[in-house]
Design an enzyme around this catalytic site. Structure first.
Site, PDB file in Angstrom:
ATOM      1  N   ASP A  23     -42.638  26.610 -36.885  1.00 52.07           N
ATOM      2  CA  ASP A  23     -41.739  26.584 -38.042  1.00 52.07           C
ATOM      3  C   ASP A  23     -40.341  26.131 -37.620  1.00 52.07           C
ATOM      4  O   ASP A  23     -39.414  26.945 -37.519  1.00 52.07           O
ATOM      5  CB  ASP A  23     -41.699  27.968 -38.705  1.00 52.07           C
ATOM      6  N   LYS A  45     -49.537  25.821 -35.652  1.00 55.26           N
ATOM      7  CA  LYS A  45     -49.588  25.794 -37.120  1.00 55.26           C
ATOM      8  C   LYS A  45     -48.422  24.976 -37.639  1.00 55.26           C
ATOM      9  O   LYS A  45     -47.263  25.260 -37.365  1.00 55.26           O
ATOM     10  CB  LYS A  45     -49.522  27.210 -37.695  1.00 55.26           C
ATOM     11  N   ASP A  72     -51.184  23.958 -42.370  1.00 55.74           N
ATOM     12  CA  ASP A  72     -51.052  25.046 -43.351  1.00 55.74           C
ATOM     13  C   ASP A  72     -50.279  24.539 -44.574  1.00 55.74           C
ATOM     14  O   ASP A  72     -49.098  24.822 -44.732  1.00 55.74           O
ATOM     15  CB  ASP A  72     -50.325  26.212 -42.653  1.00 55.74           C
ATOM     16  N   LEU A  73     -50.977  23.768 -45.410  1.00 53.80           N
ATOM     17  CA  LEU A  73     -50.311  23.217 -46.608  1.00 53.80           C
ATOM     18  C   LEU A  73     -50.786  23.915 -47.884  1.00 53.80           C
ATOM     19  O   LEU A  73     -50.292  23.615 -48.971  1.00 53.80           O
ATOM     20  CB  LEU A  73     -50.544  21.695 -46.698  1.00 53.80           C
ATOM     21  N   LYS A  74     -51.728  24.824 -47.756  1.00 52.04           N
ATOM     22  CA  LYS A  74     -52.194  25.659 -48.888  1.00 52.04           C
ATOM     23  C   LYS A  74     -52.406  24.844 -50.162  1.00 52.04           C
ATOM     24  O   LYS A  74     -51.750  25.057 -51.181  1.00 52.04           O
ATOM     25  CB  LYS A  74     -51.208  26.803 -49.158  1.00 52.04           C
ATOM     26  N   PHE A  75     -53.394  23.943 -50.108  1.00 53.40           N
ATOM     27  CA  PHE A  75     -53.656  23.086 -51.277  1.00 53.40           C
ATOM     28  C   PHE A  75     -54.098  23.908 -52.482  1.00 53.40           C
ATOM     29  O   PHE A  75     -54.875  24.871 -52.361  1.00 53.40           O
ATOM     30  CB  PHE A  75     -54.760  22.067 -50.962  1.00 53.40           C
ATOM     31  N   PRO A  79     -60.055  20.272 -58.565  1.00 51.86           N
ATOM     32  CA  PRO A  79     -61.007  20.129 -57.453  1.00 51.86           C
ATOM     33  C   PRO A  79     -61.006  18.749 -56.794  1.00 51.86           C
ATOM     34  O   PRO A  79     -60.990  18.631 -55.564  1.00 51.86           O
ATOM     35  CB  PRO A  79     -62.356  20.433 -58.117  1.00 51.86           C
ATOM     36  N   THR A  81     -58.691  16.428 -56.602  1.00 56.49           N
ATOM     37  CA  THR A  81     -57.457  16.160 -55.854  1.00 56.49           C
ATOM     38  C   THR A  81     -57.440  16.912 -54.535  1.00 56.49           C
ATOM     39  O   THR A  81     -57.077  16.354 -53.488  1.00 56.49           O
ATOM     40  CB  THR A  81     -56.240  16.540 -56.732  1.00 56.49           C
ATOM     41  N   GLY A 226     -45.082  33.356 -34.900  1.00 54.13           N
ATOM     42  CA  GLY A 226     -44.021  32.361 -34.847  1.00 54.13           C
ATOM     43  C   GLY A 226     -42.786  32.885 -34.148  1.00 54.13           C
ATOM     44  O   GLY A 226     -42.625  32.727 -32.936  1.00 54.13           O
TER      45      GLY A 226
HETATM   46  O1  C5P Z   1     -43.021  35.929 -38.739  1.00 55.60           O
HETATM   47  P1  C5P Z   1     -43.683  34.848 -37.931  1.00 55.60           P
HETATM   48  O2  C5P Z   1     -42.730  33.738 -37.552  1.00 55.60           O
HETATM   49  O3  C5P Z   1     -44.456  35.362 -36.769  1.00 55.60           O
HETATM   50  O4  C5P Z   1     -44.740  34.238 -38.929  1.00 55.60           O
HETATM   51  C1  C5P Z   1     -45.657  33.260 -38.520  1.00 55.60           C
HETATM   52  C2  C5P Z   1     -46.182  32.502 -39.709  1.00 55.60           C
HETATM   53  O5  C5P Z   1     -46.925  33.358 -40.561  1.00 55.60           O
HETATM   54  C3  C5P Z   1     -45.083  31.895 -40.547  1.00 55.60           C
HETATM   55  O6  C5P Z   1     -45.460  30.535 -40.806  1.00 55.60           O
HETATM   56  C4  C5P Z   1     -45.038  32.708 -41.802  1.00 55.60           C
HETATM   57  O7  C5P Z   1     -44.772  31.944 -42.930  1.00 55.60           O
HETATM   58  C5  C5P Z   1     -46.413  33.332 -41.873  1.00 55.60           C
HETATM   59  N1  C5P Z   1     -46.368  34.729 -42.371  1.00 55.60           N
HETATM   60  C6  C5P Z   1     -47.143  35.083 -43.459  1.00 55.60           C
HETATM   61  N2  C5P Z   1     -47.162  36.384 -43.904  1.00 55.60           N
HETATM   62  C7  C5P Z   1     -46.437  37.321 -43.283  1.00 55.60           C
HETATM   63  C8  C5P Z   1     -45.663  36.971 -42.186  1.00 55.60           C
HETATM   64  C9  C5P Z   1     -45.644  35.658 -41.737  1.00 55.60           C
HETATM   65  O8  C5P Z   1     -47.833  34.231 -44.028  1.00 55.60           O
HETATM   66  N3  C5P Z   1     -46.481  38.580 -43.729  1.00 55.60           N
END
Ligand code: C5P
Length: 266
Positions: A23, A45, A72-75, A79, A81, A226
Site C-alpha cells: 500500500d 497485494k 485486490d481490486l474487489k470487482f 456478471p 463485465t 501491510g
Molecule cells: O493494516 P495493514 O496495513 O496490515 O493492512 C493490510 C491490508 O489489509 C490493507 O490493504 C488493508 O486495506 C487491509 N485490511 C482490511 N481489513 C482490516 C485491516 C486491513 O481489509 N481490518
C-alpha cells in the site's frame, strides 16, 4: 528424507502464506520494497491506489523481480463485465484476485467459468479467485441501512456459502470470521485474512485484530500484513518475525485439520 511440519506443510512453508500489502503510492518505493521482500514473503497485494497510479506495469514489474501478485481490486459489476475484467487480470499473471460476493451467484459463477476457459485456451496458470464477503469497515448498523438485518457474522457466512456454491476458491475474511467460515465451509476453501498484528504491537482496535499465531490456529490459510512490515525500521526482520509467529501457530495442536491447501501448493 525431508523434514515435514505437521499437517503436510514443509518447514519454512509459512513464508509462502504471508502476503505483504504493497500500500504505497510510488512505483519506486513499491519496487524497492519488492526487491527487499521477494525472498521473505509469498505474495504482494496490489490494491486500487497503487494499481491506478502505476497500471499493469506494477504487476509485470513485481513478477519480473520474482514476486507473486494478489490483485485486490474487489470487482463488483454485472456478471459479463466482471468476467471480462477477470480474464484480463488472469492474463496479467496474477496468483490471486477478488470480487464482491454480493455481486451475485451468477457474477461469481461466470467469473470462475471464464477464468478457467481462458486458462485452458491460452495455457495460462489459473489464479485463485476469492470473494470479499462483508467489508471489515461495515458494522451491524451499516448493514441494516442497506437492508441486511441478519447481522455481520450471518451475512459473512451466507456470502461465503454462496461463493463456495459458485466454485470460488475462497474468501477474504477478518480474523473474527475465520472460525465460523471454516466451520461452515470446510477445509477445501481458502481463507485469506488481513487485520493481523504481532503481540505487543500497537493495536488501534483490539477487537478487529488477531496475532498471526491465533489467526493461523483459527484456520486462516494466508495472512495479509501491510503497515507492521512497511513501517518497520527493518522490513525484512519484521517479515521474518511474522513468518516465525505463523509457524508457531501452525505447530499448535488446535490447528489440526483446519488447513485448506494441498501440501504441494505454495
Ligand atoms: O493494516 P495493514 O496495513 O496490515 O493492512 C493490510 C491490508 O489489509 C490493507 O490493504 C488493508 O486495506 C487491509 N485490511 C482490511 N481489513 C482490516 C485491516 C486491513 O481489509 N481490518
Amino acid at each position: 528424507m525431508s523434514v515435514r511440519w505437521p499437517f503436510g506443510l514443509r518447514q519454512g512453508g509459512m513464508r509462502s502464506r504471508l502476503i505483504f500489502a504493497l500500500d504505497v503510492s510510488s512505483i519506486t518505493e513499491a519496487f524497492s520494497l519488492v526487491e527487499r521482500l521477494t525472498a521473505e514473503v509469498g505474495m504482494f497485494k496490489v490494491g486500487k491506489q497503487l494499481f491506478l497510479h502505476a497500471g499493469p506495469q506494477i504487476v509485470h514489474g513485481i513478477r519480473e523481480r520474482g514476486g507473486e501478485v494478489f490483485l485486490d481490486l474487489k470487482f463488483h459489476d454485472i456478471p459479463r463485465t466482471v468476467a471480462k475484467a477477470a480474464v484480463e487480470t488472469t492474463r496479467m499473471g496474477v496468483r490471486m484476485f477478488d470480487v464482491h460476493a454480493s455481486g451475485s451467484l451468477e457474477m461469481m459463477q461466470r467469473t470462475v467459468a471464464e477464468v478457467s476457459k481462458v486458462c485452458r485456451g491460452e495455457g495460462l496458470r489459473r489464479p485463485k479467485v476469492l470473494a470479499v464477503t462483508v467489508l471489515t469497515s461495515l458494522n451491524r448498523d451499516d448493514l441494516k441501512r442497506v437492508g441486511v438485518a441478519s447481522g455481520v457474522e450471518n451475512q459473512v457466512v451466507r456470502l461465503a456459502r454462496l461463493a463456495m456454491q459458485a466454485k470460488m476458491d475462497g474468501v477474504v475474511a477478518s480474523p473474527q470470521e475465520i472460525a465460523p467460515i471454516r466451520k461452515d465451509c470446510g477445509r477445501g476453501f481458502l481463507i485469506v485474512t488481513p487485520g493481523v498484528r504481532l503481540r505487543g504491537a500497537t493495536w488501534e482496535d483490539q477487537k478487529r485484530v488477531m496475532t498471526p499465531e491465533a489467526a493461523i490456529r483459527a484456520g486462516a490459510d494466508y495472512l495479509v500484513v501491510g503497515q507492521p512490515i512497511r513501517d518497520a525500521a527493518d522490513p525484512v526482520a519484521a517479515a521474518r518475525e511474522m513468518v516465525a509467529a505463523m509457524e508457531r501457530g501452525l505447530s499448535s495442536p488446535e490447528r489440526r485439520g483446519r488447513t485448506s491447501l494441498d501440501p504441494a501448493e505454495p
